[in-house]
Design an enzyme around this catalytic site. Sequence first.
Site, PDB file in Angstrom:
ATOM      1  N   LYS A 180      22.387 -57.904   5.463  1.00 11.33           N
ATOM      2  CA  LYS A 180      23.623 -57.163   5.003  1.00 11.33           C
ATOM      3  C   LYS A 180      24.691 -57.190   5.961  1.00 11.33           C
ATOM      4  O   LYS A 180      24.707 -56.409   7.013  1.00 11.33           O
ATOM      5  CB  LYS A 180      23.436 -55.664   4.498  1.00 11.33           C
ATOM      6  CG  LYS A 180      24.084 -55.148   3.615  1.00 11.33           C
ATOM      7  CD  LYS A 180      25.529 -54.503   4.645  1.00 11.33           C
ATOM      8  CE  LYS A 180      26.467 -53.795   3.732  1.00 11.33           C
ATOM      9  NZ  LYS A 180      27.862 -53.903   4.435  1.00 11.33           N
ATOM     10  N   GLU A 255      20.706 -49.681  17.279  1.00 14.76           N
ATOM     11  CA  GLU A 255      21.567 -49.767  18.434  1.00 14.76           C
ATOM     12  C   GLU A 255      22.934 -49.226  17.712  1.00 14.76           C
ATOM     13  O   GLU A 255      23.656 -49.682  16.971  1.00 14.76           O
ATOM     14  CB  GLU A 255      21.775 -51.165  18.824  1.00 14.76           C
ATOM     15  CG  GLU A 255      20.563 -51.754  19.475  1.00 14.76           C
ATOM     16  CD  GLU A 255      20.105 -50.758  20.579  1.00 14.76           C
ATOM     17  OE1 GLU A 255      20.868 -50.153  21.265  1.00 14.76           O
ATOM     18  OE2 GLU A 255      18.949 -50.917  20.945  1.00 14.76           O
ATOM     19  N   CYS A 289      30.410 -52.467  21.949  1.00 14.17           N
ATOM     20  CA  CYS A 289      29.733 -50.973  22.101  1.00 14.17           C
ATOM     21  C   CYS A 289      29.316 -50.944  23.610  1.00 14.17           C
ATOM     22  O   CYS A 289      29.270 -49.848  24.170  1.00 14.17           O
ATOM     23  CB  CYS A 289      28.466 -51.154  21.461  1.00 14.17           C
ATOM     24  SG  CYS A 289      27.424 -52.514  21.639  1.00 14.17           S
ATOM     25  N   GLU A 390      33.557 -41.932  21.316  1.00 13.05           N
ATOM     26  CA  GLU A 390      33.594 -43.489  21.253  1.00 13.05           C
ATOM     27  C   GLU A 390      35.037 -43.527  20.533  1.00 13.05           C
ATOM     28  O   GLU A 390      35.234 -43.201  19.245  1.00 13.05           O
ATOM     29  CB  GLU A 390      32.633 -44.112  20.691  1.00 13.05           C
ATOM     30  CG  GLU A 390      32.736 -45.562  20.724  1.00 13.05           C
ATOM     31  CD  GLU A 390      31.537 -46.473  19.964  1.00 13.05           C
ATOM     32  OE1 GLU A 390      31.043 -47.453  20.855  1.00 13.05           O
ATOM     33  OE2 GLU A 390      31.138 -45.911  19.197  1.00 13.05           O
TER      34      GLU A 390
END
Length: 488
Positions: A180, A255, A289, A390
Amino acid sequence: MTTNTEVQTYLNYINGEWKASDTGKTSESLNPSNSEEVLGKFQMSSANDLDEAVSAASAAQKKWRKLSGKERGDFLFKVADVLESKTEYVAEAMTKEMGKTFAEAKGETARGVAILRYYAGEGMRPVGDVIPSTDSEALMFTTRTPLGVVGVITPWNFPVAIPIWKMAPALIYGNAVVLKPASDTAVTAARVVECFAEAGLPEGVLNMVTGSGSVIGQGLAEHPGVNGITFTGSNTVGKQIGRAALDRGIKYQLEMGGKNPVIVADDAELDLAVNATISGGLKSTGQKCTATSRVIVQKGIYDKFKERLLEKVAEITVGNGMENSSWMGPVASENQLDNVLSYVKIGKEEGAKLLYGGNRVSEEETKNGYFVEPTVFEDVTPDMRIAREEIFGPVLALMKVDTIEEALELANDSEYGLSASIFTTNIGNMLGFIDDMEAGLVRVNAESAGVELQAPFGGMKQSSSHSREQGRAAIEFFTSIKTVFVKK
């Protein structure tokens, strides 16, 4: 696989066939450099489409796992060759769909090729150990067995490397896959899957279903036919996926985010530290990331570092990633643009000093794109949101400290623990950083955003479910150990 219309319609890939969703609905993928350009249309799939893909994967996996490791590896070598031959075709879609420069996109595609070849070689590497038994007439050893059907849910920021570094180990260890991909990069994902199809991967071993995360992503985690989930993306969604997997008692791998620090010591090599901070924080428009976000600088070098950093940032050219002159492309979507600009506003409201950038780029040639200036703040304190949350954009937060000990304490003052780096020529500083830094990836005199395919990768604290991806570590997630006892 596509219809013959002006704008290509990309289909799901299920059981070796390109198929439209039973919903009859599609969505458009827009070019972030020019939001008026539609790169393609992709399927907005249903739970029925997902059921079909999982069933196909389950049936195919029974035969796939019976192949030898070498036979499975031979397929991955073929995929690597096809992808390598289509590097520009895949990279062009990546640049036009999520914005990173064409040079970066080609580099990522080449990395995908290398990952495939690495895991193809895994088919000929050991999978167990012989263990002494207390019974002199017995043989005891371990082997590994695949999970079965693995759901792979991937983000838009690395639309080639991340799907491949999940799919390749899943496949080599005998699993079947339902992918996906992120909707923002569904076209790129389809072009990657084309390479697997062209290489002759058996029907049903790899399937791709596009659509909303709430239907397809969450559906994978909750599906009774899925035996494991590997996810990369936001913390909010990751925890939803993890809870669903935990409720079913299946393996899951998450993650997630990072708020990655770089420490610059008084004795650092100045140019190296500046260049690596810019590369680590601003390449891919800060949408990694592992991107550098917090820049923690010791006071003795702070003014020189800041001056050199601002000089270099002012040289950055922002523009369409397909143009050779562009060093930094747009953010990936209007939502990303709004998010970055909102954090710039928050930073100013909280009292941080804006040194550079912070605006949407509005020149004539970029007016239809999601371009934002590289942005640098100083006087950032640990309690500010731009120091804690973030942003996932080209925003650097400068923080001044007196000592290395203070720098480490500040670096660890985060709910995240993905990557971190230090610039110093002092061996004591290096060893202290390596020992005390609470991050899954620590780098000395190198940018925070470096990940090598043959090494384990993953985070600590809220950045990860504490499993590891890539390298030989991948076998730990994608297989289960089976202990075998054979009596004469």
